[in-house]
Design a protein around this motif. Structure first.
Motif, PDB file in Angstrom:
ATOM      1  N   THR A  90      33.568   7.120  29.322  1.00  0.00           N
ATOM      2  CA  THR A  90      32.954   5.651  29.340  1.00  0.00           C
ATOM      3  C   THR A  90      32.691   4.350  30.203  1.00  0.00           C
ATOM      4  O   THR A  90      32.139   3.815  30.575  1.00  0.00           O
ATOM      5  N   TYR A  91      32.808   5.818  32.164  1.00  0.00           N
ATOM      6  CA  TYR A  91      32.620   4.861  33.143  1.00  0.00           C
ATOM      7  C   TYR A  91      30.733   5.101  33.404  1.00  0.00           C
ATOM      8  O   TYR A  91      30.941   6.309  33.708  1.00  0.00           O
ATOM      9  N   ARG A  92      30.494   3.903  33.456  1.00  0.00           N
ATOM     10  CA  ARG A  92      29.271   4.424  33.766  1.00  0.00           C
ATOM     11  C   ARG A  92      28.752   3.956  36.084  1.00  0.00           C
ATOM     12  O   ARG A  92      29.186   3.159  35.555  1.00  0.00           O
ATOM     13  N   VAL A  93      28.359   4.734  36.155  1.00  0.00           N
ATOM     14  CA  VAL A  93      28.825   4.173  37.718  1.00  0.00           C
ATOM     15  C   VAL A  93      27.022   4.043  38.440  1.00  0.00           C
ATOM     16  O   VAL A  93      26.440   5.363  38.708  1.00  0.00           O
ATOM     17  N   LEU A  94      27.065   2.969  39.145  1.00  0.00           N
ATOM     18  CA  LEU A  94      25.452   3.257  39.857  1.00  0.00           C
ATOM     19  C   LEU A  94      26.095   2.855  41.148  1.00  0.00           C
ATOM     20  O   LEU A  94      27.230   1.632  41.358  1.00  0.00           O
ATOM     21  N   THR A  95      25.276   2.894  41.983  1.00  0.00           N
ATOM     22  CA  THR A  95      25.392   3.444  43.965  1.00  0.00           C
ATOM     23  C   THR A  95      23.648   2.007  44.353  1.00  0.00           C
ATOM     24  O   THR A  95      23.115   2.654  43.720  1.00  0.00           O
ATOM     25  N   ASN A  96      25.027   1.106  44.985  1.00  0.00           N
ATOM     26  CA  ASN A  96      22.916   0.914  46.206  1.00  0.00           C
ATOM     27  C   ASN A  96      22.491   0.496  45.688  1.00  0.00           C
ATOM     28  O   ASN A  96      20.639   0.723  45.243  1.00  0.00           O
ATOM     29  N   LEU A  97      22.554  -0.776  44.608  1.00  0.00           N
ATOM     30  CA  LEU A  97      21.622  -1.341  43.876  1.00  0.00           C
ATOM     31  C   LEU A  97      21.415  -3.052  44.633  1.00  0.00           C
ATOM     32  O   LEU A  97      21.844  -3.515  45.894  1.00  0.00           O
ATOM     33  N   TYR A  98      20.004  -3.015  44.723  1.00  0.00           N
ATOM     34  CA  TYR A  98      19.013  -3.819  45.835  1.00  0.00           C
ATOM     35  C   TYR A  98      19.029  -5.334  44.639  1.00  0.00           C
ATOM     36  O   TYR A  98      17.759  -5.061  44.191  1.00  0.00           O
ATOM     37  N   LEU A  99      19.629  -6.109  44.329  1.00  0.00           N
ATOM     38  CA  LEU A  99      19.889  -7.552  43.682  1.00  0.00           C
ATOM     39  C   LEU A  99      18.799  -8.233  44.736  1.00  0.00           C
ATOM     40  O   LEU A  99      19.433  -8.823  45.204  1.00  0.00           O
ATOM     41  N   PRO A 100      17.737  -8.732  43.663  1.00  0.00           N
ATOM     42  CA  PRO A 100      17.128  -9.863  44.051  1.00  0.00           C
ATOM     43  C   PRO A 100      18.215 -11.083  43.812  1.00  0.00           C
ATOM     44  O   PRO A 100      18.587 -11.283  43.624  1.00  0.00           O
ATOM     45  N   ASN A 101      18.026 -12.160  44.988  1.00  0.00           N
ATOM     46  CA  ASN A 101      18.649 -13.674  44.528  1.00  0.00           C
ATOM     47  C   ASN A 101      18.358 -14.531  45.049  1.00  0.00           C
ATOM     48  O   ASN A 101      17.009 -14.994  45.347  1.00  0.00           O
ATOM     49  N   LYS A 102      19.215 -15.573  45.206  1.00  0.00           N
ATOM     50  CA  LYS A 102      18.117 -17.025  44.951  1.00  0.00           C
ATOM     51  C   LYS A 102      17.560 -17.305  45.936  1.00  0.00           C
ATOM     52  O   LYS A 102      16.493 -18.529  46.237  1.00  0.00           O
ATOM     53  N   LYS A 103      17.477 -17.276  47.217  1.00  0.00           N
ATOM     54  CA  LYS A 103      17.192 -16.831  48.381  1.00  0.00           C
ATOM     55  C   LYS A 103      15.438 -16.446  48.687  1.00  0.00           C
ATOM     56  O   LYS A 103      14.939 -16.115  50.283  1.00  0.00           O
ATOM     57  N   GLY A 104      15.577 -15.385  47.898  1.00  0.00           N
ATOM     58  CA  GLY A 104      13.927 -14.478  47.813  1.00  0.00           C
ATOM     59  C   GLY A 104      14.293 -13.399  48.440  1.00  0.00           C
ATOM     60  O   GLY A 104      12.896 -12.783  48.697  1.00  0.00           O
ATOM     61  N   VAL A 111      28.818  -0.180  45.424  1.00  0.00           N
ATOM     62  CA  VAL A 111      29.338   0.639  44.057  1.00  0.00           C
ATOM     63  C   VAL A 111      29.445  -0.718  43.170  1.00  0.00           C
ATOM     64  O   VAL A 111      30.558  -1.730  42.738  1.00  0.00           O
ATOM     65  N   LEU A 112      28.429   0.245  42.015  1.00  0.00           N
ATOM     66  CA  LEU A 112      28.828  -1.338  40.071  1.00  0.00           C
ATOM     67  C   LEU A 112      29.633  -0.121  39.464  1.00  0.00           C
ATOM     68  O   LEU A 112      28.733   1.305  38.882  1.00  0.00           O
ATOM     69  N   CYS A 113      30.905  -0.159  38.790  1.00  0.00           N
ATOM     70  CA  CYS A 113      31.213   0.470  37.561  1.00  0.00           C
ATOM     71  C   CYS A 113      30.822  -0.173  35.895  1.00  0.00           C
ATOM     72  O   CYS A 113      31.425  -1.623  35.954  1.00  0.00           O
ATOM     73  N   LEU A 114      30.738  -0.041  35.549  1.00  0.00           N
ATOM     74  CA  LEU A 114      30.101  -0.252  33.808  1.00  0.00           C
ATOM     75  C   LEU A 114      31.763   0.674  32.745  1.00  0.00           C
ATOM     76  O   LEU A 114      31.770   1.905  32.932  1.00  0.00           O
ATOM     77  N   CYS A 115      32.932   0.144  32.626  1.00  0.00           N
ATOM     78  CA  CYS A 115      33.489   0.953  32.021  1.00  0.00           C
ATOM     79  C   CYS A 115      33.772  -0.797  30.756  1.00  0.00           C
ATOM     80  O   CYS A 115      33.220  -1.727  30.687  1.00  0.00           O
ATOM     81  N   ARG A 116      34.820   0.263  29.797  1.00  0.00           N
ATOM     82  CA  ARG A 116      35.197  -0.703  28.681  1.00  0.00           C
ATOM     83  C   ARG A 116      35.829  -1.337  28.685  1.00  0.00           C
ATOM     84  O   ARG A 116      35.896  -2.964  28.618  1.00  0.00           O
ATOM     85  N   ARG A 117      36.389  -1.637  30.124  1.00  0.00           N
ATOM     86  CA  ARG A 117      37.208  -2.977  30.839  1.00  0.00           C
ATOM     87  C   ARG A 117      36.451  -4.117  31.620  1.00  0.00           C
ATOM     88  O   ARG A 117      36.885  -5.039  31.827  1.00  0.00           O
ATOM     89  N   LEU A 230      23.249  -1.643  29.463  1.00  0.00           N
ATOM     90  CA  LEU A 230      23.455  -2.197  30.804  1.00  0.00           C
ATOM     91  C   LEU A 230      23.368  -1.269  31.950  1.00  0.00           C
ATOM     92  O   LEU A 230      23.010  -1.695  33.151  1.00  0.00           O
ATOM     93  N   GLU A 231      23.782  -0.089  31.774  1.00  0.00           N
ATOM     94  CA  GLU A 231      23.247   0.318  32.711  1.00  0.00           C
ATOM     95  C   GLU A 231      21.994   0.795  32.616  1.00  0.00           C
ATOM     96  O   GLU A 231      20.924   0.926  33.924  1.00  0.00           O
ATOM     97  N   LYS A 232      21.406   1.014  32.151  1.00  0.00           N
ATOM     98  CA  LYS A 232      19.808   0.996  31.411  1.00  0.00           C
ATOM     99  C   LYS A 232      19.173  -0.318  32.488  1.00  0.00           C
ATOM    100  O   LYS A 232      17.731  -0.077  33.084  1.00  0.00           O
ATOM    101  N   LEU A 233      19.081  -1.202  32.200  1.00  0.00           N
ATOM    102  CA  LEU A 233      18.890  -2.645  32.445  1.00  0.00           C
ATOM    103  C   LEU A 233      19.125  -2.595  34.039  1.00  0.00           C
ATOM    104  O   LEU A 233      18.155  -3.045  35.121  1.00  0.00           O
ATOM    105  N   LEU A 234      20.469  -2.012  34.774  1.00  0.00           N
ATOM    106  CA  LEU A 234      20.085  -2.348  36.241  1.00  0.00           C
ATOM    107  C   LEU A 234      20.093  -0.935  36.993  1.00  0.00           C
ATOM    108  O   LEU A 234      19.652  -0.861  38.070  1.00  0.00           O
ATOM    109  N   GLU A 235      19.861   0.095  35.976  1.00  0.00           N
ATOM    110  CA  GLU A 235      19.592   1.421  36.938  1.00  0.00           C
ATOM    111  C   GLU A 235      18.319   1.382  37.890  1.00  0.00           C
ATOM    112  O   GLU A 235      18.064   1.399  39.174  1.00  0.00           O
ATOM    113  N   PRO A 236      16.885   0.607  37.914  1.00  0.00           N
ATOM    114  CA  PRO A 236      15.491   0.618  38.555  1.00  0.00           C
ATOM    115  C   PRO A 236      16.302  -0.228  39.831  1.00  0.00           C
ATOM    116  O   PRO A 236      15.354   0.318  40.861  1.00  0.00           O
TER     117      PRO A 236
END
Length: 256
Positions: A90-104, A111-117, A230-236
């Motif tokens: 049930t673990y889904r693991v994503l690496t090196n996510l570049y997310l936008p912040n409030k400063k533009g 590493v981002l881990c998605l699991c039941r917990r 969540l994995e599909k949303l964050l993968e891009p």
């Protein structure tokens, strides 16, 4: 009388020769006086060349050292991601996510881990030697042997930025679903690391799964369907262009 005259003549010639030698030496000294500024200028030029060589050598060594650290850090992140991926189905693991912040700008999650917990935001560091740090300090210190070492940005502050960016992207209202953790891989020792709040645990890699269970013990669970969504949303955010990566690096350097 003739012998005395010859002797006196010889002495006179010797005296004249000595005078000529003295004159030559004096002339040489006069010439050396003219050469002194040139000699001094040459020494200054040689010193400047040597100093420039040492500076360039130090810069090249530092860049090489930073590249080695970056390579080792990337390897550590990938190894940690593999361990998490093989833990449970049930673990889904994503690496090196570049997310936008409030400063533009952007913030990079190692590493981002998605699991039941829940959703685990992992800031991965790979060091040897000793690590010193305070939760409220801007910089932490990594000490090596022979008095060597360097400072690095507070990993708790880094993970706080990741936490805020992820909340903004996902629109998460329940904070108990997000669990930021700083993970130190490699043979380092957490010598004096002062943590005052329970916002973000700082641990060695061997305590990761135990800590994940502990921080999520009384938190809501994610369903398998939610994990996939969540994995599909964050993968891009894992697939950014080279230009975006350069912009991110420029932003990070501007903060140092």
């Amino acid at each position: 009388m003739g012998q005395k005259f010859v002797y006196k003549e010889n002495m006179f010639l010797i005296f004249v020769e000595k005078l000529s030698i003295v004159k030559i030496i004096c002339k040489g000294c006069d010439r050396m006086e003219h050469l002194k500024p040139i000699f001094f200028f040459s020494l200054v030029i040689l010193f400047m060349i040597l100093l420039l060589y040492l500076v360039v050598r130090h810069i090249v060594k530092e860049k090489k050292f930073q590249k080695q650290l970056l390579h080792i850090g990337n390897e550590a992140e990938q190894q940690l991601a593999r361990k998490l991926s093989h833990r449970f189905g049930t673990y889904r693991v994503l690496t090196n996510l570049y997310l936008p912040n409030k400063k533009g700008a952007t913030t990079e999650i190692d590493v981002l881990c998605l699991c039941r917990r829940g959703i685990f935001i992992l800031e991965c560091k790979h060091y040897s030697g000793e690590v010193f740090g305070d939760e409220d300090a801007a910089k932490w210190y990594h000490g090596l042997s022979r008095g060597r070492g360097f400072g690095f940005y507070n990993p708790i502050a880094q993970n706080r930025a990741h936490y805020n960016a992820l909340r903004q992207v996902l629109g998460v209202k329940n904070e108990n679903l997000l669990h930021p953790i700083v993970v130190f891989c490699g043979p380092c020792r957490l010598k004096r690391v002062k943590i005052r709040t329970g916002f973000c645990p700082v641990i060695k890699e061997k305590k990761l799964f135990r800590t994940m269970r502990k921080v999520s013990a009384f938190c809501p669970r994610l369903s398998r369907r939610e994990i996939i969504r969540l994995e599909k949303l964050l993968e891009p955010y894992c697939h950014v262009t080279r230009r975006e990566k350069k912009a991110h690096l420029k932003y990070v350097k501007s903060k140092k």
